[in-house]
Write an enzyme that holds these catalytic residues in place. Structure first.
Site, PDB file in Angstrom:
ATOM      1  N   LYS A 118      30.214  65.894  48.019  1.00 25.72           N
ATOM      2  CA  LYS A 118      31.577  65.463  47.713  1.00 25.72           C
ATOM      3  C   LYS A 118      32.493  66.135  48.711  1.00 25.72           C
ATOM      4  O   LYS A 118      32.179  67.200  49.250  1.00 25.72           O
ATOM      5  CB  LYS A 118      31.967  65.891  46.291  1.00 25.72           C
ATOM      6  CG  LYS A 118      33.055  65.042  45.694  1.00 25.72           C
ATOM      7  CD  LYS A 118      32.513  63.724  45.186  1.00 25.72           C
ATOM      8  CE  LYS A 118      33.586  62.857  44.579  1.00 25.72           C
ATOM      9  NZ  LYS A 118      32.991  61.700  43.883  1.00 25.72           N
TER      10      LYS A 118
HETATM   11  P1  NAD Z   1      42.018  55.874  41.856  1.00 28.21           P
HETATM   12  O1  NAD Z   1      42.767  56.846  42.662  1.00 28.21           O
HETATM   13  O2  NAD Z   1      41.837  54.484  42.362  1.00 28.21           O
HETATM   14  O3  NAD Z   1      42.668  55.755  40.400  1.00 28.21           O
HETATM   15  C1  NAD Z   1      42.917  56.868  39.569  1.00 28.21           C
HETATM   16  C2  NAD Z   1      43.763  56.400  38.395  1.00 28.21           C
HETATM   17  O4  NAD Z   1      43.963  57.500  37.496  1.00 28.21           O
HETATM   18  C3  NAD Z   1      45.162  55.913  38.804  1.00 28.21           C
HETATM   19  O5  NAD Z   1      45.524  54.817  37.981  1.00 28.21           O
HETATM   20  C4  NAD Z   1      46.039  57.115  38.473  1.00 28.21           C
HETATM   21  O6  NAD Z   1      47.394  56.741  38.212  1.00 28.21           O
HETATM   22  C5  NAD Z   1      45.358  57.630  37.230  1.00 28.21           C
HETATM   23  N1  NAD Z   1      45.654  59.033  36.945  1.00 28.21           N
HETATM   24  C6  NAD Z   1      45.735  60.061  37.821  1.00 28.21           C
HETATM   25  N2  NAD Z   1      46.067  61.195  37.174  1.00 28.21           N
HETATM   26  C7  NAD Z   1      46.177  60.858  35.860  1.00 28.21           C
HETATM   27  C8  NAD Z   1      46.498  61.585  34.681  1.00 28.21           C
HETATM   28  N3  NAD Z   1      46.788  62.885  34.724  1.00 28.21           N
HETATM   29  N4  NAD Z   1      46.501  60.898  33.498  1.00 28.21           N
HETATM   30  C9  NAD Z   1      46.218  59.590  33.459  1.00 28.21           C
HETATM   31  N5  NAD Z   1      45.929  58.846  34.524  1.00 28.21           N
HETATM   32  C10 NAD Z   1      45.902  59.480  35.716  1.00 28.21           C
HETATM   33  O7  NAD Z   1      40.579  56.558  41.546  1.00 28.21           O
HETATM   34  P2  NAD Z   1      39.241  55.848  41.120  1.00 28.21           P
HETATM   35  O8  NAD Z   1      38.433  55.591  42.335  1.00 28.21           O
HETATM   36  O9  NAD Z   1      39.546  54.745  40.143  1.00 28.21           O
HETATM   37  O10 NAD Z   1      38.501  57.057  40.356  1.00 28.21           O
HETATM   38  C11 NAD Z   1      38.759  57.353  38.982  1.00 28.21           C
HETATM   39  C12 NAD Z   1      37.654  58.272  38.462  1.00 28.21           C
HETATM   40  O11 NAD Z   1      36.394  57.610  38.619  1.00 28.21           O
HETATM   41  C13 NAD Z   1      37.515  59.604  39.197  1.00 28.21           C
HETATM   42  O12 NAD Z   1      37.070  60.583  38.275  1.00 28.21           O
HETATM   43  C14 NAD Z   1      36.403  59.329  40.209  1.00 28.21           C
HETATM   44  O13 NAD Z   1      35.734  60.510  40.605  1.00 28.21           O
HETATM   45  C15 NAD Z   1      35.513  58.444  39.367  1.00 28.21           C
HETATM   46  N6  NAD Z   1      34.592  57.585  40.135  1.00 28.21           N
HETATM   47  C16 NAD Z   1      35.058  56.717  41.079  1.00 28.21           C
HETATM   48  C17 NAD Z   1      34.158  55.895  41.764  1.00 28.21           C
HETATM   49  C18 NAD Z   1      34.614  54.861  42.749  1.00 28.21           C
HETATM   50  O14 NAD Z   1      33.764  54.075  43.199  1.00 28.21           O
HETATM   51  N7  NAD Z   1      35.878  54.772  43.084  1.00 28.21           N
HETATM   52  C19 NAD Z   1      32.797  55.998  41.495  1.00 28.21           C
HETATM   53  C20 NAD Z   1      32.352  56.890  40.508  1.00 28.21           C
HETATM   54  C21 NAD Z   1      33.271  57.675  39.833  1.00 28.21           C
END
Ligand code: NAD
Length: 430
Positions: A118
């Site tokens: 990561k």
């Molecule tokens: P992103 O940046 O596209 O979206 C994050 C979302 O969370 C946004 O809507 C943001 O406004 C919201 N957010 C941020 N802080 C917040 C808070 N304090 N309270 C409520 N909402 C909040 O990120 P993403 O890619 O959608 O990732 C989200 C989660 O999924 C993370 O934990 C990431 O590690 C995990 N993840 C992502 C992927 C991927 O393919 N993108 C894969 C596996 C896991």
């Protein structure tokens, strides 16, 4: 230059709610069920290598600002390390370590030939202009060059990073190599070597895991009678909401960092996505009631999907959660103390390392397609994704029955066991 930081898990400066502490606590609980040498157990607690870099970026007003970035390789036992890059002002080495470790177990649970990594930069990407973001990304990518390659470590998007950011990393790496190297990152735009279905993959996989879990719990379920609450409306949350809605599930609440919206009769998700894209927020969406993120987690529903960030479900709010099932789309959204409370209350938790593995599975497909320069259509991507998710879900259930443990422990046992077996077979060098 690569800066080696000689830290061990126990010396790390940890925050009060440390993601790495959570990852280690989960590891220690799971590994206790596995009959392997203590040395192998100890080996897997440590990140293999850690990299930290401080670098300058010229702002549009000609001033120079310093930024800090990280990349942690937790394990390279099963293959090249794989894991996303996070741009957030909350990024810490502690968090990156935890996320790298979870990537190791995640790849092993779904049986793809990768180790875990990561990375991240301490920056609020919204505070930068497009050109500043490009300069920051290209500088960070060139600092990473000694650590990454299509055969050693392959970054991908995570919170705050986008397909465009991946394109800049691919271009920077390719300029140094002297030829195009699309397999250096995944999550790229399709026209430069990205995969069909990658953007939707994590959210889609979350919904596949949710459907399997509902089948496991109830034998049969009616999607139209199943209410779903989703925290986070970024890549994962919005795509999970869209896929769930398209299958007929009643998505009753969604939120982003500024708050959420709720309609017990179900939200029209395609309209919510349009509204969110136009307004940059969810508040004010017609026929919905505003809720805070704290309230959202405690709404009555069948399934709660935390899809924002870690440490959202704690000992404080776990007793108040009214969902019957939690499907962890975010990494590490539930702290171990909350796990215990929810298990006692019979709330089924589908753990992150299985539930959100769709992203890394399709990243693996993207890498395979790039290496072969032979591309698949979206139906093939989704068919293979669903097969891997369902097989892994069933294997997790069998493990949970065999060891008489909850699903998180079962997934961790599966992942750790596979890495340990590979380690033992390979032997310790020299
Ligand atoms: P992103 O940046 O596209 O979206 C994050 C979302 O969370 C946004 O809507 C943001 O406004 C919201 N957010 C941020 N802080 C917040 C808070 N304090 N309270 C409520 N909402 C909040 O990120 P993403 O890619 O959608 O990732 C989200 C989660 O999924 C993370 O934990 C990431 O590690 C995990 N993840 C992502 C992927 C991927 O393919 N993108 C894969 C596996 C896991």
């Amino acid at each position: 230059m690569v800066v080696a930081i000689p830290t061990t898990p126990d010396q790390s400066p940890v925050q009060e709610l440390s993601a790495y502490k959570t990852a280690l606590a989960q590891y220690d609980r799971a590994v206790a069920h596995i009959d392997i040498d203590d040395g192998v157990k100890e080996f897997m607690r440590y990140p293999r290598r850690e990299f930290a870099v401080n670098f300058p970026v010229r702002r549009d007003d000609n001033s120079v600002e310093m930024f800090t970035g990280y990349r942690v390789h937790h394990s390279t036992v099963m293959g090249p390390s794989k894991g996303g890059l996070r741009y957030s002002s909350h990024v810490t080495l502690d968090e990156i370590r935890a996320l790298a470790m979870w990537m190791t177990w995640k790849c092993a649970v779904v049986n793809i030939p990768y180790g875990g990594a990561k990375g991240g930069v301490v920056v609020d990407p919204k505070s930068l202009s497009e050109r500043e973001l490009e300069r920051l990304t290209r500088r960070y990518a060139s600092e990473l060059i000694p650590l990454i390659s299509p055969h050693s470590d392959i970054p991908a998007p995570d919170m705050g990073t986008t397909p465009q950011v991946m394109a800049w990393i691919m271009d920077t790496y390719s300029m140094h190599a002297g030829y195009s190297v699309p397999a250096i990152v995944t999550g790229k735009p399709i026209h430069i070597g990205g995969s069909e279905g990658r953007i939707e993959a994590t959210g889609r996989g979350v919904v596949v895991a949710m459907a399997e879990a509902l089948r496991f719990k109830h034998g049969h379920f009616d999607a139209t009678e199943t209410s779903v609450v989703i925290q986070g409306f970024g890549n994962v949350g919005s795509n999970a909401a869209a896929h769930a809605h398209s299958l007929g599930f009643k998505v009753v609440a969604v939120s982003d960092v500024s708050g959420g919206i709720y309609n017990p009769d179900g939200l029209d998700i395609p309209e919510v996505r349009k509204y969110h894209a136009e307004n940059g927020a969810l508040e004010g969406f017609p026929n919905s009631q505003a809720v805070t993120n704290t309230e959202l987690l405690q709404l009555p529903c069948d399934v709660l999907i935390p899809a924002a960030l870690e440490n959202q479900i704690t000992a404080d709010n776990a007793p108040k959660i009214r969902a019957k099932m939690i499907v962890e789309a975010a990494n590490g959204p539930t702290v171990p103390e909350a796990d215990d409370i929810l298990n006692e209350r019979d709330v089924l938790i589908v753990p992150d390392i299985l539930a959100n593995a769709g992203g890394v599975i399709v990243s693996y497909f993207e890498w395979v397609q790039d290496l072969q320069a032979f591309f698949w259509d979206v139906d093939e991507v989704y068919r293979r994704l669903e097969r891997i998710m369902i097989d892994a879900f069933n294997a997790m259930v069998r493990t949970s029955e065999k060891y008489e443990v909850d699903l998180r422990m079962a997934a961790q046992i599966m992942g750790i066991r596979r890495v340990a077996d590979a380690m033992i077979t390979r032997g310790f060098y020299p």
